[in-house]
Design a protein around this motif. Structure first.
Motif, PDB file in Angstrom:
ATOM      1  N   HIS A  16       0.800  -1.234   0.000  1.00 28.33           N
ATOM      2  CA  HIS A  16       0.000   0.000   0.000  1.00 28.33           C
ATOM      3  C   HIS A  16       0.832   1.282   0.000  1.00 28.33           C
ATOM      4  O   HIS A  16       0.317   2.342  -0.361  1.00 28.33           O
ATOM      5  CB  HIS A  16      -0.933   0.003   1.213  1.00 28.33           C
ATOM      6  CG  HIS A  16      -1.888  -1.146   1.242  1.00 28.33           C
ATOM      7  ND1 HIS A  16      -2.998  -1.209   0.431  1.00 28.33           N
ATOM      8  CD2 HIS A  16      -1.883  -2.294   1.969  1.00 28.33           C
ATOM      9  CE1 HIS A  16      -3.657  -2.333   0.667  1.00 28.33           C
ATOM     10  NE2 HIS A  16      -3.003  -3.018   1.593  1.00 28.33           N
ATOM     11  N   ILE A  18       1.584   3.436   2.069  1.00 28.78           N
ATOM     12  CA  ILE A  18       1.225   4.499   3.000  1.00 28.78           C
ATOM     13  C   ILE A  18       0.424   3.893   4.148  1.00 28.78           C
ATOM     14  O   ILE A  18      -0.377   2.973   3.942  1.00 28.78           O
ATOM     15  CB  ILE A  18       0.423   5.614   2.299  1.00 28.78           C
ATOM     16  CG1 ILE A  18       0.182   6.790   3.255  1.00 28.78           C
ATOM     17  CG2 ILE A  18      -0.881   5.081   1.743  1.00 28.78           C
ATOM     18  CD1 ILE A  18      -0.333   8.033   2.566  1.00 28.78           C
ATOM     19  N   GLU A  32      -4.669  -0.938   8.464  1.00 27.99           N
ATOM     20  CA  GLU A  32      -3.774   0.201   8.259  1.00 27.99           C
ATOM     21  C   GLU A  32      -3.525   0.943   9.563  1.00 27.99           C
ATOM     22  O   GLU A  32      -2.393   1.319   9.873  1.00 27.99           O
ATOM     23  CB  GLU A  32      -4.362   1.169   7.227  1.00 27.99           C
ATOM     24  CG  GLU A  32      -3.474   2.408   7.006  1.00 27.99           C
ATOM     25  CD  GLU A  32      -4.014   3.357   5.961  1.00 27.99           C
ATOM     26  OE1 GLU A  32      -3.472   4.481   5.844  1.00 27.99           O
ATOM     27  OE2 GLU A  32      -4.967   2.990   5.247  1.00 27.99           O
ATOM     28  N   VAL A  80       5.073   6.916   4.880  1.00 25.68           N
ATOM     29  CA  VAL A  80       5.069   6.648   3.449  1.00 25.68           C
ATOM     30  C   VAL A  80       6.314   5.855   3.078  1.00 25.68           C
ATOM     31  O   VAL A  80       7.377   6.039   3.668  1.00 25.68           O
ATOM     32  CB  VAL A  80       5.003   7.949   2.607  1.00 25.68           C
ATOM     33  CG1 VAL A  80       3.724   8.713   2.906  1.00 25.68           C
ATOM     34  CG2 VAL A  80       6.223   8.828   2.856  1.00 25.68           C
ATOM     35  N   GLN A 202      -4.075   5.987  -8.445  1.00 22.28           N
ATOM     36  CA  GLN A 202      -4.735   5.853  -7.148  1.00 22.28           C
ATOM     37  C   GLN A 202      -4.343   4.530  -6.487  1.00 22.28           C
ATOM     38  O   GLN A 202      -4.061   4.493  -5.285  1.00 22.28           O
ATOM     39  CB  GLN A 202      -6.256   5.931  -7.319  1.00 22.28           C
ATOM     40  CG  GLN A 202      -7.013   5.859  -5.996  1.00 22.28           C
ATOM     41  CD  GLN A 202      -8.524   5.832  -6.178  1.00 22.28           C
ATOM     42  OE1 GLN A 202      -9.030   5.980  -7.285  1.00 22.28           O
ATOM     43  NE2 GLN A 202      -9.239   5.640  -5.087  1.00 22.28           N
ATOM     44  N   SER A 205      -1.166   4.672  -4.724  1.00 21.63           N
ATOM     45  CA  SER A 205      -1.144   5.654  -3.628  1.00 21.63           C
ATOM     46  C   SER A 205      -0.432   6.944  -4.014  1.00 21.63           C
ATOM     47  O   SER A 205       0.052   7.673  -3.142  1.00 21.63           O
ATOM     48  CB  SER A 205      -0.501   5.050  -2.365  1.00 21.63           C
ATOM     49  OG  SER A 205      -1.264   3.975  -1.879  1.00 21.63           O
ATOM     50  N   GLU A 208      -4.888  10.623  -4.469  1.00 23.17           N
ATOM     51  CA  GLU A 208      -5.985  10.344  -3.553  1.00 23.17           C
ATOM     52  C   GLU A 208      -7.296  10.731  -4.225  1.00 23.17           C
ATOM     53  O   GLU A 208      -7.378  11.776  -4.873  1.00 23.17           O
ATOM     54  CB  GLU A 208      -5.841  11.163  -2.264  1.00 23.17           C
ATOM     55  CG  GLU A 208      -4.639  10.800  -1.426  1.00 23.17           C
ATOM     56  CD  GLU A 208      -4.564  11.637  -0.153  1.00 23.17           C
ATOM     57  OE1 GLU A 208      -5.391  12.567   0.000  1.00 23.17           O
ATOM     58  OE2 GLU A 208      -3.699  11.358   0.680  1.00 23.17           O
ATOM     59  N   SER A 218      -1.003  12.787  -3.672  1.00 18.59           N
ATOM     60  CA  SER A 218      -0.840  12.248  -2.326  1.00 18.59           C
ATOM     61  C   SER A 218       0.445  12.780  -1.695  1.00 18.59           C
ATOM     62  O   SER A 218       1.342  13.291  -2.387  1.00 18.59           O
ATOM     63  CB  SER A 218      -0.792  10.717  -2.356  1.00 18.59           C
ATOM     64  OG  SER A 218       0.422  10.269  -2.964  1.00 18.59           O
TER      65      SER A 218
END
Length: 263
Positions: A16, A18, A32, A80, A202, A205, A208, A218
């Motif tokens: 992911h 992030i 997350e 990140v 998207q 990541s 957004e 992002s």
């Protein structure tokens, strides 16, 4: 953070890129939140171990709090996983890109043409996020003010083709591969390509989704751009007119790629 948790955190970040303990504009999953909390509470020794492992893979783990950059909620922490300049982490390839764009109905082209389109769409996106907003690639604080909608992006791509590409004389080009790819695609397919591109951004990541058909850069995207700018472009730019100098450098690089001199 024990060894098992370290492995869990690494796996999540590689997928992911992030992790946030709390987000201002998007819903975050329980996983997350748990991963971000593990990272936030990790002892320095384990955190350093994870960072060293990721560094060996060409990646940088960076954390941000509310006072570091805009867009972080009070009391929250964002992590990140960025690619280091001049590296090619094996986890992030072009297979997803090629596969997604080949799903576009009758758009049957070579992998090379898909990569050409992706590169050109990337340049248009950078133009929207930086040039049109008079932002420096080294700027991070204003990443929250980069919202645009799908139609604006699609129109920018079509205008680029109509106002720039189609006005070129193919006979003056050393190779017409890029020209042919951009000018032979139908308008409806261009719209589909733009939508697929935004979807891929998207998923990675890098963008957004704020609401239906509305996106913004992002924090990960802004941080990667700043790293590349600071480490690669800044040493090449004169003190005066940095935007003009940066444009010249980028034009030279693009010409080299187009002419087959940059491998």
């Amino acid at each position: 953070m024990n060894n098992s948790e370290l492995g869990r955190v690494q796996a999540f970040l590689l997928k992911h890129r992030i992790a946030e303990t709390k987000a201002a504009r998007r819903n975050i999953s329980r996983e997350e939140r748990e991963v971000a909390t593990i990272l936030r509470d990790a002892d320095p020794q384990m955190r350093t171990l994870l960072e060293e492992i990721l560094d060996g893979q060409g990646l940088v783990l960076q954390s941000f709090r509310e006072f570091d950059v805009a867009g972080i909620p009070a009391g929250a922490m964002t992590f990140v996983l960025a690619r280091k300049p001049d590296t090619n982490p094996p986890f992030f390839g072009t297979e997803r890109l090629i596969s997604r764009m080949k799903q576009l109905g009758r758009y049957k082209v070579s992998d090379t043409e898909i990569k050409i389109w992706f590169t050109q769409l990337w340049f248009v996106l950078l133009d929207l996020l930086y040039t049109k907003k008079n932002r420096s690639p080294g700027a991070m604080q204003d990443w929250v003010d980069t919202a645009f909608n799908r139609l604006v992006f699609t129109d920018a791509v079509k205008n680029y083709i109509n106002d720039s590409v189609l006005k070129m004389d193919p006979a003056s080009l050393k190779t017409t591969a890029i020209y042919d790819a951009l000018t032979s695609t139908k308008e409806g397919t261009i719209t589909q390509l733009c939508s697929a591109f935004l979807e891929i951004m998207q998923d990675a990541s890098l963008l957004e989704r704020l609401e239906e058909d509305v996106y913004r850069q992002s924090l990960l995207f802004a941080f990667e751009m700043k790293m590349n700018y600071d480490r690669q472009l800044v040493p090449l730019l004169p003190a005066l007119l940095p935007f003009d100098a940066a444009s010249a450098v980028l034009i030279e690089e693009v010409e080299e790629v187009a002419h087959g001199n940059n491998h």
